[in-house]
Design a protein around this motif. Sequence first.
Motif, PDB file in Angstrom:
ATOM      1  N   ASN A  33      56.539  79.142   6.952  1.00  0.00           N
ATOM      2  CA  ASN A  33      56.757  79.150   8.404  1.00  0.00           C
ATOM      3  C   ASN A  33      57.856  78.151   8.711  1.00  0.00           C
ATOM      4  O   ASN A  33      57.593  76.968   8.883  1.00  0.00           O
ATOM      5  N   PRO A  34      59.102  78.555   8.766  1.00  0.00           N
ATOM      6  CA  PRO A  34      60.218  77.615   8.900  1.00  0.00           C
ATOM      7  C   PRO A  34      60.121  76.765  10.153  1.00  0.00           C
ATOM      8  O   PRO A  34      60.390  75.583  10.123  1.00  0.00           O
ATOM      9  N   LYS A  35      59.751  77.375  11.283  1.00  0.00           N
ATOM     10  CA  LYS A  35      59.717  76.605  12.522  1.00  0.00           C
ATOM     11  C   LYS A  35      58.631  75.542  12.517  1.00  0.00           C
ATOM     12  O   LYS A  35      58.821  74.427  12.970  1.00  0.00           O
ATOM     13  N   ARG A  36      57.445  75.906  12.006  1.00  0.00           N
ATOM     14  CA  ARG A  36      56.327  74.970  12.027  1.00  0.00           C
ATOM     15  C   ARG A  36      56.472  73.883  10.972  1.00  0.00           C
ATOM     16  O   ARG A  36      56.036  72.757  11.156  1.00  0.00           O
ATOM     17  N   ASN A  37      57.044  74.261   9.834  1.00  0.00           N
ATOM     18  CA  ASN A  37      57.049  73.325   8.710  1.00  0.00           C
ATOM     19  C   ASN A  37      58.369  72.575   8.552  1.00  0.00           C
ATOM     20  O   ASN A  37      58.608  71.912   7.554  1.00  0.00           O
ATOM     21  N   ARG A  38      59.258  72.731   9.520  1.00  0.00           N
ATOM     22  CA  ARG A  38      60.547  72.044   9.388  1.00  0.00           C
ATOM     23  C   ARG A  38      60.357  70.522   9.390  1.00  0.00           C
ATOM     24  O   ARG A  38      60.934  69.805   8.578  1.00  0.00           O
ATOM     25  N   SER A  39      59.504  69.993  10.294  1.00  0.00           N
ATOM     26  CA  SER A  39      59.279  68.551  10.344  1.00  0.00           C
ATOM     27  C   SER A  39      58.530  68.065   9.110  1.00  0.00           C
ATOM     28  O   SER A  39      58.773  66.981   8.599  1.00  0.00           O
ATOM     29  N   ARG A  40      57.594  68.903   8.609  1.00  0.00           N
ATOM     30  CA  ARG A  40      56.861  68.514   7.404  1.00  0.00           C
ATOM     31  C   ARG A  40      57.798  68.448   6.206  1.00  0.00           C
ATOM     32  O   ARG A  40      57.686  67.580   5.346  1.00  0.00           O
ATOM     33  N   THR A  41      58.731  69.373   6.144  1.00  0.00           N
ATOM     34  CA  THR A  41      59.688  69.378   5.036  1.00  0.00           C
ATOM     35  C   THR A  41      60.546  68.115   5.066  1.00  0.00           C
ATOM     36  O   THR A  41      60.800  67.480   4.048  1.00  0.00           O
ATOM     37  N   THR A  42      60.985  67.723   6.263  1.00  0.00           N
ATOM     38  CA  THR A  42      61.789  66.502   6.387  1.00  0.00           C
ATOM     39  C   THR A  42      60.998  65.275   5.952  1.00  0.00           C
ATOM     40  O   THR A  42      61.495  64.395   5.251  1.00  0.00           O
ATOM     41  N   LEU A  43      59.711  65.213   6.365  1.00  0.00           N
ATOM     42  CA  LEU A  43      58.871  64.084   5.990  1.00  0.00           C
ATOM     43  C   LEU A  43      58.663  64.008   4.496  1.00  0.00           C
ATOM     44  O   LEU A  43      58.745  62.941   3.871  1.00  0.00           O
ATOM     45  N   LEU A  44      58.410  65.188   3.885  1.00  0.00           N
ATOM     46  CA  LEU A  44      58.217  65.211   2.437  1.00  0.00           C
ATOM     47  C   LEU A  44      59.489  64.820   1.710  1.00  0.00           C
ATOM     48  O   LEU A  44      59.455  64.151   0.663  1.00  0.00           O
ATOM     49  N   ALA A  45      60.618  65.209   2.249  1.00  0.00           N
ATOM     50  CA  ALA A  45      61.888  64.830   1.621  1.00  0.00           C
ATOM     51  C   ALA A  45      62.088  63.327   1.656  1.00  0.00           C
ATOM     52  O   ALA A  45      62.529  62.702   0.684  1.00  0.00           O
ATOM     53  N   ILE A  46      61.755  62.716   2.793  1.00  0.00           N
ATOM     54  CA  ILE A  46      61.891  61.255   2.902  1.00  0.00           C
ATOM     55  C   ILE A  46      60.949  60.549   1.936  1.00  0.00           C
ATOM     56  O   ILE A  46      61.320  59.586   1.252  1.00  0.00           O
ATOM     57  N   LEU A  47      59.700  61.029   1.870  1.00  0.00           N
ATOM     58  CA  LEU A  47      58.734  60.414   0.956  1.00  0.00           C
ATOM     59  C   LEU A  47      59.166  60.560  -0.486  1.00  0.00           C
ATOM     60  O   LEU A  47      59.006  59.655  -1.309  1.00  0.00           O
ATOM     61  N   ALA A  48      59.704  61.731  -0.832  1.00  0.00           N
ATOM     62  CA  ALA A  48      60.176  61.937  -2.202  1.00  0.00           C
ATOM     63  C   ALA A  48      61.328  61.011  -2.529  1.00  0.00           C
ATOM     64  O   ALA A  48      61.413  60.443  -3.623  1.00  0.00           O
ATOM     65  N   LEU A  49      62.243  60.844  -1.553  1.00  0.00           N
ATOM     66  CA  LEU A  49      63.379  59.940  -1.771  1.00  0.00           C
ATOM     67  C   LEU A  49      62.910  58.509  -1.971  1.00  0.00           C
ATOM     68  O   LEU A  49      63.394  57.786  -2.845  1.00  0.00           O
ATOM     69  N   ILE A  50      61.923  58.079  -1.164  1.00  0.00           N
ATOM     70  CA  ILE A  50      61.386  56.724  -1.310  1.00  0.00           C
ATOM     71  C   ILE A  50      60.712  56.550  -2.653  1.00  0.00           C
ATOM     72  O   ILE A  50      60.855  55.537  -3.332  1.00  0.00           O
ATOM     73  N   SER A  51      59.951  57.559  -3.076  1.00  0.00           N
ATOM     74  CA  SER A  51      59.244  57.464  -4.358  1.00  0.00           C
ATOM     75  C   SER A  51      60.212  57.372  -5.521  1.00  0.00           C
ATOM     76  O   SER A  51      60.042  56.568  -6.445  1.00  0.00           O
TER      77      SER A  51
END
Length: 276
Positions: A33-51
């Motif tokens: 669901n691109p519209k619903r999960n766009r913010s979740r994808t951004t958050l996961l990307a940030i967490l992955a970058l931090i990790s």
Amino acid sequence: MAIPTMSSRTPLRGNHRSAQSLSLPFAVISGLNPKRNRSRTTLLAILALISVSAFFYCRQYPMSISPTYLLHDKVDTPATDQMVLALETNRDSRAAAARKHRKLSAGRSQITLTPAQELAAVSSFLASLPQNVIPSAVDPSRPINPELVLDFDTRSPHAMEEVARVVEDVWARNPVLLYGKLYSPATRELKAILSDMNLRPPPFIMDVDIRDDVEVLAPMLARLTQSPELPVLLIGGQPVGSLAQIRTMLASGELQRRVKAAGAVIGGGKRRKNKK
């Protein structure tokens, strides 16, 4: 010779697989669901970058986040080691002194004061600091616990020698001492007699009736001085007698001789200048 381009089918294997492994979860989530999960994808990307950043930082600087107490054995800090050693030595010496004191004091009984020694100890205690009071739990009809009024170990083998020094010191500092009442005519007359003598050192005068420990101190003084009522005049630590006796001694000069023998100087004090 053909120059490889981005459309070539011989990509770098390691980079291609890493890119696929990192992008796969995001692609799956975005595809649902691109519209619903766009913010979740951004958050996961940030967490992955931090990790990933934290992983590489820890590999490069493994000791930088270690607690200081773990680095104590690994870093050479001679000043800190000396401080710790000094504290441990001081603590051990105090503990050894406490054990020695308990061992020496084990089985020793409390010293017993005579009435004269008790009077000196109580007077020294009260004269040393204005805030010193006799505890209300003390029974004035019985000898006081020496530990309440003496500032040394009363179970020591040399305790009686210390008591003798206290007796000598308190009467040397206070050769004339008056326990009285603030609103008593007899006390006012004795204060006037002492004021006319102009003594050095000046007499120590305590109005017992306005003290917080009057209920204990008054009967205690009656027991120790054999004087049923206040005021009580002490010269050299000895009760002089009733007011009538003091008048007679003053007229005959006996009172002045006792005062001088106790160590006070008549006429040696500073008189207040009369205001004009």
